[in-house]
Design a protein around this motif. Structure first.
Motif, PDB file in Angstrom:
ATOM      1  N   UNK A 131      -5.380  11.621  -1.935  1.00 17.16           N
ATOM      2  CA  UNK A 131      -5.791  10.667  -0.889  1.00 17.16           C
ATOM      3  C   UNK A 131      -7.059  11.105  -0.165  1.00 17.16           C
ATOM      4  N   UNK A 132      -7.473  12.343  -0.363  1.00 15.77           N
ATOM      5  CA  UNK A 132      -8.699  12.827   0.274  1.00 15.77           C
ATOM      6  C   UNK A 132      -9.940  12.545  -0.577  1.00 15.77           C
ATOM      7  N   UNK A 133      -9.709  11.985  -1.772  1.00 12.10           N
ATOM      8  CA  UNK A 133     -10.815  11.684  -2.684  1.00 12.10           C
ATOM      9  C   UNK A 133     -11.072  10.180  -2.637  1.00 12.10           C
ATOM     10  N   UNK A 134     -12.336   9.788  -2.535  1.00 13.99           N
ATOM     11  CA  UNK A 134     -12.682   8.365  -2.453  1.00 13.99           C
ATOM     12  C   UNK A 134     -13.619   8.011  -3.607  1.00 13.99           C
ATOM     13  N   UNK A 135     -13.102   7.221  -4.556  1.00 10.76           N
ATOM     14  CA  UNK A 135     -13.882   6.844  -5.731  1.00 10.76           C
ATOM     15  C   UNK A 135     -14.169   5.340  -5.679  1.00 10.76           C
ATOM     16  N   UNK A 136     -15.430   5.020  -5.364  1.00 10.39           N
ATOM     17  CA  UNK A 136     -15.858   3.626  -5.268  1.00 10.39           C
ATOM     18  C   UNK A 136     -16.345   3.115  -6.617  1.00 10.39           C
ATOM     19  N   UNK A 166      -6.542   0.823   5.820  1.00 10.93           N
ATOM     20  CA  UNK A 166      -5.371   1.486   5.227  1.00 10.93           C
ATOM     21  C   UNK A 166      -5.807   2.700   4.396  1.00 10.93           C
ATOM     22  N   UNK A 167      -6.846   2.518   3.564  1.00 12.20           N
ATOM     23  CA  UNK A 167      -7.307   3.625   2.712  1.00 12.20           C
ATOM     24  C   UNK A 167      -8.002   4.704   3.534  1.00 12.20           C
ATOM     25  N   UNK A 168      -8.756   4.288   4.544  1.00 12.65           N
ATOM     26  CA  UNK A 168      -9.447   5.277   5.384  1.00 12.65           C
ATOM     27  C   UNK A 168      -8.439   6.094   6.193  1.00 12.65           C
ATOM     28  N   UNK A 169      -7.317   5.457   6.560  1.00 16.08           N
ATOM     29  CA  UNK A 169      -6.278   6.155   7.337  1.00 16.08           C
ATOM     30  C   UNK A 169      -5.282   6.883   6.440  1.00 16.08           C
ATOM     31  N   UNK A 170      -5.470   6.769   5.109  1.00 23.49           N
ATOM     32  CA  UNK A 170      -4.591   7.416   4.125  1.00 23.49           C
ATOM     33  C   UNK A 170      -3.143   6.924   4.236  1.00 23.49           C
ATOM     34  N   UNK A 171      -2.976   5.650   4.530  1.00 20.17           N
ATOM     35  CA  UNK A 171      -1.651   5.041   4.608  1.00 20.17           C
ATOM     36  C   UNK A 171      -1.331   4.324   3.297  1.00 20.17           C
ATOM     37  N   UNK A 172      -0.032   4.054   3.069  1.00 20.62           N
ATOM     38  CA  UNK A 172       0.385   3.374   1.843  1.00 20.62           C
ATOM     39  C   UNK A 172       0.578   1.876   2.039  1.00 20.62           C
ATOM     40  N   UNK A 173       0.616   1.433   3.288  1.00 17.08           N
ATOM     41  CA  UNK A 173       0.866   0.020   3.567  1.00 17.08           C
ATOM     42  C   UNK A 173      -0.064  -0.475   4.662  1.00 17.08           C
TER      43      UNK A 173
END
Length: 597
Positions: A429-434, A548-555
């Motif tokens: 979740x700490x990796x961001x692949x655009x 959601x993705x920036x906060x590392x949440x699942x929902x």
């Protein structure tokens, strides 16, 4: 009994008090997180949205009256405290922003008492979500949820500032509009003034933002509420928020450029993460062929391999039948999973069936080079060897194959690779692949409707070189459409819009609309186009998904203040609910009761 705060004014939020305030008198207000009476000294953790601050009550500091009052304090009481900031007498709490100080109270007012909450107000709550959503006003006090909503506010604010600096105008579009049933179901609103007629809540501001381009506003944006009456998932809600934009006199690269710079700014300022530009681009066809998905997760490999040519002459009836029916055989290589127990493989087969597969063929390469397989007996040794070679198989690998029509194969293996990555804990979740996915099909055939449907919407511009194919091979026409994808989630999508009348007419013909039907649904837009329309294009993000993705949440429910549950109801307010007969009579609506079986 609740007291007034008359004469008191808050001087600091909890974590705004620091070592620089030592010796000063401060006034803080908030909720009691915890109160501990150690006999002669009471420790209170005071909480507000900024965090926690330790308050000390001693009779020698605050006097008998306030000390007695402090003895009554319980979790979630709302209080105001006046006191002196001192260095913490005990050991420093490294986990708290205020862990090296405390406030020695000289005055206390209980502004509001509280009943015992139905669950503890704490981070990473283990309380069932249904209970938390029923008492959402309490759940929203949790520090992790508050951090998420503060992050959301920051994202919206930075976006607004960035777009204004880029020459965009913020313009609101209507909430009550005309139903244009092409896509998801509309939420309908009955009109009292026009009995029997209905407004629709907007699924997006699409038509209005195109009209704004016709009206010469050049660059528009809106942080817009949108509504879709569709089945919910973890990243869907019946009402949601879009970062919506439209630009005139632009093409694909212009829209992508401004949005790449927006994403770079957001991730740097909010998360201190550097997004490398330009962001990778991939055509829709390449994404499907390599990942079985138009929103591929690039944080791990396990790419699809087309083995149709390799197995086309084999005698395995499943492979053979799929190829004869115009389908394909493709596989993924789960590296190092060759020793997976049969029970787990059977679970993968069951998972594949949920996505339309009739089954899942597997081949494990044993450490000694032999094979354990569900189909090896139907193939010659050299055929198996060629297949393993094509799949880049090595000792200890598990090869999984789907054979069917292309759409089924893509769906099955696309979902399976993500499912396996979750099981094997390959998703960081700490990796961001655009990724930009481009050149989507313009149209997709609906068996249910018996006609072609717009993959995005009916105003998407085809690739210029594909326009002649609209009449002859509509399924092969590519669109000037683009989606921005992050870690396997579609953050947003957009397209260049049709602005030439003859192209729009061709599009409506391909969708099976007569000229009259097109004007009945979209006449106000088509009429506007008669008076000079600039080339224009746009994009919309799902703000909820992005946060959601920036906060590392699942929902997305964890980044929305008052979300709905899976059946689109609100557990806190009991919405939707029945209304009084008098309201229905005013609207000339009668509720039809379902007849009992």
């Amino acid at each position: 009994m609740a007291e007034s705060m008359t004469g008191l004014k808050r001087s600091h939020r909890c974590t705004e008090v620091s070592k620089t305030n030592i010796g000063e008198t401060v006034t803080v207000m908030g909720w009691v997180q915890k109160s501990r009476n150690k006999g002669g000294i009471i420790f209170v953790d005071l909480r507000d949205r900024s965090g926690l601050l330790q308050i000390i009550f001693e009779e020698s500091d605050c006097g008998a009256e306030y000390f007695k009052k402090a003895e009554k304090l319980r979790s979630e009481f709302v209080i105001a405290v006046v006191g002196k900031v001192t260095e913490r007498a005990g050991s420093v709490n490294e986990n708290l922003a205020t862990g090296d100080i405390e406030v020695r109270a000289t005055e206390l007012r209980i502004l509001s008492e509280a009943e015992t909450p139905p669950f503890p107000i704490e981070e990473d709550s283990k309380t069932k979500e249904d209970l938390r959503l029923k008492y959402r006003y309490l759940d929203l006090r949790r520090p992790d949820i508050q951090k998420n909503l503060m992050l959301r506010s920051k994202v919206a604010n930075i976006t607004r500032q960035f777009l204004i600096e880029e020459g965009f105008l913020e313009i609101e579009t209507p909430m009550l509009t005309k139903s244009t049933p092409e896509g998801a179901r509309d939420y309908l609103v009955p009109s009292r003034v026009h009995p029997g007629n209905f407004y629709a809540l907007p699924q997006s501001p699409q038509l209005f933002k195109q009209l704004l381009m016709c009206s010469g506003y050049d660059r528009y944006f809106q942080i817009a509420r949108c509504f879709r009456d569709e089945d919910l998932r973890a990243d869907r809600q019946p009402e949601f928020t879009q970062i919506d934009m439209e630009l005139s006199f632009v093409d694909v690269d212009d829209v992508i450029d401004v949005n790449e710079r927006l994403l770079k700014k957001l991730f740097k300022e909010v998360l201190d993460i550097d997004v490398a530009l330009p962001i990778q681009r991939m055509t829709w066809q390449e994404a499907m062929d390599r990942f079985g998905s138009d929103k591929p997760d690039l944080r791990f490999g396990m790419e699809l391999v087309d083995v149709t040519e390799t197995v086309k002459d084999c005698e395995f009836v499943v492979f053979k039948g799929a190829i004869e029916n115009g389908g394909s055989v493709r596989g993924i290589n789960a590296k190092g999973q060759g020793a997976m127990p049969r029970k787990k493989i059977d679970a993968l087969v069951s998972f594949a069936k949920d996505y339309g597969a009739k089954g899942l063929a597997y081949l494990a390469v044993n450490e000694d080079g032999t094979y354990k397989s569900s189909f090896a007996k139907f193939m010659k040794e050299e055929e198996l060897k060629a297949l393993v070679e094509k799949m880049d198989g090595e000792s200890g690998d598990l090869l999984l194959f789907a054979a069917d029509k292309n759409k089924v194969v893509y769906d099955v293996l696309g979902a399976l690779r993500v499912h396996l990555a979750e099981q094997l804990e390959l998703l960081d979740k700490n990796e961001y692949k655009f990724l930009w996915v481009t050149e989507f099909p313009l149209l997709e055939y609906s068996e249910e409707q018996g006609r072609y449907m717009a993959m995005h919407h009916p105003f998407t511009m085809p690739m210029e070189e594909d326009i002649p194919l609209i009449d002859t091979e509509p399924g092969k026409v590519r669109a000037k459409a683009y989606d921005i994808v992050l870690n396997g989630t579609e953050l947003g999508g957009g397209s260049v819009r049709i602005f030439q009348n003859h192209v729009q007419e061709k599009m409506f013909e391909a969708l099976g609309f007569t000229k009259e039907q097109a004007y009945d649904r979209f006449g106000f837009l088509l009429n506007a186009f008669k008076y000079g329309v600039p080339p224009h294009a746009g994009l919309a993000y799902g703000l909820d998904r992005l946060v959601m993705l920036m906060a590392k949440e699942d929902s997305i429910r964890d980044v929305i203040a008052f979300p709905k549950v899976k059946d689109a109801s609100c557990l806190m307010t009991d919405a939707p609910n029945i209304v009084d007969d008098i309201q229905l009579d005013e609207l000339m609506i009668e509720i039809k009761k379902k007849s009992e079986e």
